[in-house]
Scaffold this motif. Structure first.
Motif, mmCIF file in Angstrom:
data_model
loop_
_atom_site.group_PDB
_atom_site.id
_atom_site.type_symbol
_atom_site.label_atom_id
_atom_site.label_comp_id
_atom_site.label_asym_id
_atom_site.label_seq_id
_atom_site.Cartn_x
_atom_site.Cartn_y
_atom_site.Cartn_z
ATOM 1 N N LEU A 82 0.837 -1.202 0.000
ATOM 2 C CA LEU A 82 0.000 0.000 0.000
ATOM 3 C C LEU A 82 0.872 1.252 0.000
ATOM 4 N N ARG A 83 1.925 1.238 0.794
ATOM 5 C CA ARG A 83 2.803 2.396 0.891
ATOM 6 C C ARG A 83 3.559 2.621 -0.425
ATOM 7 N N ASP A 84 4.051 1.537 -1.022
ATOM 8 C CA ASP A 84 4.899 1.663 -2.206
ATOM 9 C C ASP A 84 4.109 1.831 -3.504
ATOM 10 N N VAL A 85 3.015 1.061 -3.642
ATOM 11 C CA VAL A 85 2.296 1.011 -4.912
ATOM 12 C C VAL A 85 0.879 1.580 -4.803
ATOM 13 N N GLY A 86 0.308 1.525 -3.609
ATOM 14 C CA GLY A 86 -1.050 2.038 -3.425
ATOM 15 C C GLY A 86 -2.119 0.970 -3.472
ATOM 16 N N VAL A 87 -1.728 -0.283 -3.755
ATOM 17 C CA VAL A 87 -2.679 -1.396 -3.774
ATOM 18 C C VAL A 87 -2.140 -2.528 -2.909
ATOM 19 N N LEU A 88 -3.055 -3.362 -2.419
ATOM 20 C CA LEU A 88 -2.663 -4.461 -1.537
ATOM 21 C C LEU A 88 -1.883 -5.543 -2.258
ATOM 22 N N ASP A 89 -2.336 -5.908 -3.439
ATOM 23 C CA ASP A 89 -1.698 -6.982 -4.194
ATOM 24 C C ASP A 89 -1.489 -6.514 -5.636
ATOM 25 N N PRO A 90 -0.349 -5.899 -5.917
ATOM 26 C CA PRO A 90 -0.125 -5.344 -7.256
ATOM 27 C C PRO A 90 -0.184 -6.393 -8.363
ATOM 28 N N ASP A 91 0.291 -7.603 -8.085
ATOM 29 C CA ASP A 91 0.272 -8.650 -9.115
ATOM 30 C C ASP A 91 -1.163 -9.015 -9.488
ATOM 31 N N LEU A 92 -2.007 -9.193 -8.490
ATOM 32 C CA LEU A 92 -3.406 -9.524 -8.745
ATOM 33 C C LEU A 92 -4.107 -8.385 -9.472
ATOM 34 N N ASP A 93 -3.829 -7.156 -9.079
ATOM 35 C CA ASP A 93 -4.438 -5.994 -9.722
ATOM 36 C C ASP A 93 -4.037 -5.911 -11.194
ATOM 37 N N ASN A 94 -2.738 -6.074 -11.466
ATOM 38 C CA ASN A 94 -2.258 -6.025 -12.856
ATOM 39 C C ASN A 94 -2.834 -7.164 -13.678
ATOM 40 N N ASP A 95 -2.871 -8.348 -13.096
ATOM 41 C CA ASP A 95 -3.400 -9.522 -13.795
ATOM 42 C C ASP A 95 -4.873 -9.326 -14.142
ATOM 43 N N ALA A 96 -5.657 -8.847 -13.191
ATOM 44 C CA ALA A 96 -7.087 -8.641 -13.436
ATOM 45 C C ALA A 96 -7.312 -7.605 -14.534
ATOM 46 N N ARG A 97 -6.532 -6.548 -14.524
ATOM 47 C CA ARG A 97 -6.683 -5.503 -15.550
ATOM 48 C C ARG A 97 -6.266 -6.025 -16.935
ATOM 49 N N ARG A 98 -5.206 -6.796 -16.974
ATOM 50 C CA ARG A 98 -4.731 -7.352 -18.252
ATOM 51 C C ARG A 98 -5.761 -8.328 -18.827
ATOM 52 N N VAL A 99 -6.311 -9.186 -17.965
ATOM 53 C CA VAL A 99 -7.307 -10.161 -18.419
ATOM 54 C C VAL A 99 -8.567 -9.455 -18.878
ATOM 55 N N ARG A 100 -8.969 -8.407 -18.147
ATOM 56 C CA ARG A 100 -10.174 -7.672 -18.550
ATOM 57 C C ARG A 100 -9.993 -7.056 -19.934
ATOM 58 N N THR A 101 -8.825 -6.490 -20.189
ATOM 59 C CA THR A 101 -8.560 -5.873 -21.492
ATOM 60 C C THR A 101 -8.602 -6.916 -22.606
ATOM 61 N N LEU A 102 -7.929 -8.041 -22.384
ATOM 62 C CA LEU A 102 -7.912 -9.111 -23.386
ATOM 63 C C LEU A 102 -9.308 -9.676 -23.622
ATOM 64 N N ALA A 103 -10.019 -9.955 -22.541
ATOM 65 C CA ALA A 103 -11.353 -10.542 -22.666
ATOM 66 C C ALA A 103 -12.323 -9.562 -23.311
#
Length: 135
Positions: free
Chosen positions: A30-51
Motif C-alpha cells: 500500500l505504501r509503495d504502490v497504493g494497492v494491496l496486491d499489485p500482481d493480482l491488480d495487474n493480472d485482473a486488468r490485463r485479463v479484462r482488457t484481453l477478454a
C-alpha cells in the motif's frame, strides 16, 4: 506429552508471525504502490482488457462459446478490480488509511479469493479455447 504441548505453542507462534508478516507485506504494498496486491491488480486488468477485446470481435457462430466465456471473464475481472480499487488508499503514507484498507481486505478476503479463483478458472478456459483455435 509436554513435548507435544511445546510443539503446539511453537506452531501457534509461527502462525501468528506468518500472519503478521503478511500484514506487513500488505502495508508495504500500500505504501509503495497504493494497492494491496499489485500482481493480482495487474493480472485482473490485463485479463479484462484481453477478454473485452475478444468479446467485441466478430467471431463465427461456431466460436460463440468463446465470446460468452470472454464476457464472463470481463464481468468477473471488473468485479475484482472494483473490489481492489475499493481497498486503494488516497495517501499511501497515512498509516491510518493503510490499516483501514488492510482491515477491509481481511473482511472481504473470502469474496476476493472467490473472485480470484473464478478469474483463474476463466483464464484457463480461455487459454484452452484460444489454443484449440490456433491449431
Amino acid at each position: 506429552m509436554e513435548g507435544f504441548a511445546a510443539l503446539g505453542v511453537v506452531v501457534n507462534v509461527a502462525q501468528v508471525l506468518e500472519y503478521g508478516f503478511k500484514l506487513l507485506q500488505k502495508s508495504g504494498n500500500l505504501r509503495d504502490v497504493g494497492v494491496l496486491d499489485p500482481d493480482l491488480d495487474n493480472d485482473a486488468r490485463r485479463v479484462r482488457t484481453l477478454a473485452a477485446s475478444l468479446s467485441t470481435q466478430a467471431l463465427p457462430t461456431s466460436h460463440e462459446g468463446l465470446q460468452n466465456l470472454a464476457l464472463q471473464c470481463v464481468e468477473v475481472s471488473a468485479e475484482l478490480i472494483e473490489e481492489l480499487d475499493a481497498l486503494r488508499v488516497t495517501d499511501p503514507k497515512s498509516k491510518r488509511q493503510r490499516v483501514m484498507a488492510i482491515w477491509k481486505s481481511e473482511r472481504r478476503k473470502k469474496h476476493i479469493d472467490t473472485l480470484e479463483k473464478r478469474l483463474n478458472s476463466y483464464k484457463t478456459q480461455l487459454n484452452l479455447h484460444l489454443s484449440s483455435l490456433s491449431r
